[in-house]
Design a protein around this motif. Structure first.
Motif, mmCIF file in Angstrom:
data_model
loop_
_atom_site.group_PDB
_atom_site.id
_atom_site.type_symbol
_atom_site.label_atom_id
_atom_site.label_comp_id
_atom_site.label_asym_id
_atom_site.label_seq_id
_atom_site.Cartn_x
_atom_site.Cartn_y
_atom_site.Cartn_z
ATOM 1 N N VAL A 280 -1.558 1.868 6.936
ATOM 2 C CA VAL A 280 -0.322 1.076 6.493
ATOM 3 C C VAL A 280 0.062 1.684 5.130
ATOM 4 C CG1 VAL A 280 0.599 -1.289 6.087
ATOM 5 C CG2 VAL A 280 -1.106 -0.970 7.426
ATOM 6 N N GLY A 281 0.945 2.660 4.969
ATOM 7 C CA GLY A 281 1.368 3.136 3.886
ATOM 8 C C GLY A 281 0.652 4.566 3.685
ATOM 9 N N GLU A 282 0.713 5.099 2.542
ATOM 10 C CA GLU A 282 0.090 6.397 2.157
ATOM 11 C C GLU A 282 -1.262 6.112 1.570
ATOM 12 O OE1 GLU A 282 1.768 8.992 2.841
ATOM 13 O OE2 GLU A 282 2.990 7.959 3.851
ATOM 14 N N ARG A 283 -1.671 4.907 1.245
ATOM 15 C CA ARG A 283 -3.052 4.570 0.560
ATOM 16 C C ARG A 283 -3.976 4.152 1.620
ATOM 17 N NH1 ARG A 283 -4.634 6.226 -4.208
ATOM 18 N NH2 ARG A 283 -5.164 4.303 -5.513
ATOM 19 N N THR A 284 -5.325 4.704 1.746
ATOM 20 C CA THR A 284 -6.205 4.088 2.595
ATOM 21 C C THR A 284 -6.186 2.623 2.306
ATOM 22 O OG1 THR A 284 -8.051 4.301 1.383
ATOM 23 C CG2 THR A 284 -7.410 6.209 2.371
ATOM 24 N N LEU A 285 -6.946 1.841 3.367
ATOM 25 C CA LEU A 285 -6.950 0.389 3.231
ATOM 26 C C LEU A 285 -7.942 -0.073 1.864
ATOM 27 C CD1 LEU A 285 -7.204 -0.715 6.818
ATOM 28 C CD2 LEU A 285 -5.246 -0.910 5.266
ATOM 29 N N LEU A 286 -9.065 0.728 1.799
ATOM 30 C CA LEU A 286 -9.930 0.695 0.675
ATOM 31 C C LEU A 286 -9.103 0.897 -0.696
ATOM 32 C CD1 LEU A 286 -12.761 0.180 -0.695
ATOM 33 C CD2 LEU A 286 -13.137 2.707 -0.446
ATOM 34 N N GLU A 287 -8.297 1.961 -0.817
ATOM 35 C CA GLU A 287 -7.455 2.207 -1.914
ATOM 36 C C GLU A 287 -6.679 0.936 -2.307
ATOM 37 O OE1 GLU A 287 -7.632 7.161 -1.948
ATOM 38 O OE2 GLU A 287 -6.025 5.981 -0.726
#
Length: 344
Positions: free
Chosen positions: A35-42
């Protein structure tokens, strides 16, 4: 460590089979930009970045995921390396036994999506205040549909900042879920909790004494390697795996809930991921070279080959390398049962 701060504890595990073929055992969904450019962890770590009342995070993860954490987690984070996957109660207990007894833990999964960060942060701070008074606190997600895939929390007596928990409810059938939604005093159990470390260990010792003892021995016999903490594997091997809901939350006399309306999703399958992404006017979401004609509520994700879909509704198509998944939205719950998902 400053015990006046809220200590985020990030549970980073899982095999990733429900979002196969994009998510796989070697690199499950926390480490992917879904979801978006960042990973879920980030994105999880971003939620309190720069907030003065939050400490550096503690991440609980398995050995196999350390390579991804090296790329995505801040260098200041403490990483507790689980000797074996034992479910959420032992994972949280490792952090609670390692941190000072007065530390306030904010326990969060690493792979959920939260759209409204301000509402999340406000609820987390309210939960932390209750945890400081030794309540075992769950964030209760405001339900927006009659969902049968989540456990529920029935809100009890109001208290400052939240409610006492009247009871926890297992995943309901459709009729029961619709009744919960109509009654309005139920929340989803989203797996986000706040505890004082010492109070959590006291509850664990009361309700699961063998688990508490084994975790304490694993931490006492553990060692640091840089920012990594490795519990003693032999002591941890004797721990029975169990969720924090069954081990503590459903047994404690001090369960509390803080309602939170924050645009939450557990991204539990491809249908949930579809709904978490922005759509066009017809409800379609696409990523990669895709052409849709006369489609509604279709998700297509491809990492290379062009995908064309005509005249379909509620269909999900995923192309990842040499694997292709085609499912209805309703069928997305069964992806984890595929042989390919289980073996990769």
């Amino acid at each position: 460590m400053n015990t006046a701060l809220i200590h985020p504890v990030i549970l980073c595990g899982g095999s990733g089979t429900r979002l196969w073929p994009r998510s796989r055992k070697a690199k499950p969904k926390p480490f992917l930009p879904l979801v978006g450019e960042r990973t879920l962890l980030e994105a999880t770590l971003d939620r309190w970045h720069g907030s003065s009342d939050f400490a550096e995070p503690v991440i609980v993860a398995g050995q196999g995921h350390l390579c991804h954490l090296a790329e995505q987690a801040p260098a200041e984070a403490t990483v507790i390396v689980e000797p074996a996957a034992k479910n959420t109660a032992p994972a949280i207990a490792l952090a609670a036994a390692l941190l000072p007894a007065d530390a306030i833990l904010l326990v969060c999964p690493s792979d959920h999506h939260i759209a409204d960060i301000a509402s999340f942060t406000a609820a987390a701070r309210a939960a932390a205040r209750l945890a400081g008074d030794d309540w075992m606190v769950a964030l209760g997600i405001a339900p927006d549909r009659a969902e049968t895939g989540y456990g529920y929390i029935r809100l009890g007596e109001a208290m400052e900042g939240g409610h006492k928990v009247d009871r926890f409810v297992e995943k309901p059938d459709r009729e029961t879920a619709e009744r919960f939604l109509t009654e309005g005093n139920y929340a989803w159990n989203g797996g986000i909790f706040a505890f004082r470390a010492g109070a959590f260990m006291d509850e664990l010792e009361q309700h699961r004494p063998a688990m508490a003892e084994a975790v304490r021995r694993a931490v006492a016999g553990g060692r640091y390697q840089g920012q990594e903490f490795h519990p003693a594997a032999d002591a941890f091997a004797g721990v029975d795996g169990e969720s924090v809901d069954y081990a503590v939350m459903e047994n404690t006399a001090r369960a509390a809930v803080v309602p939170a309306d924050m645009g939450w999703s557990d991204i539990g399958n491809w249908e949930a991921l579809r709904d978490a992404r922005p759509s066009d006017d017809a409800g379609n979401r696409v990523h990669g070279p895709v052409e849709l004609v006369e489609c509604r509520n279709v998700l297509v994700e491809t990492d290379g080959p062009r995908v064309s879909v005509i005249g379909l509704e509620g269909i999900i198509v995923v192309v990842d390398g040499d694997e292709v998944l085609v499912t209805s939205a309703a069928g997305a719950q069964l992806v984890g049962k595929l042989t390919g998902a289980a073996n990769q």
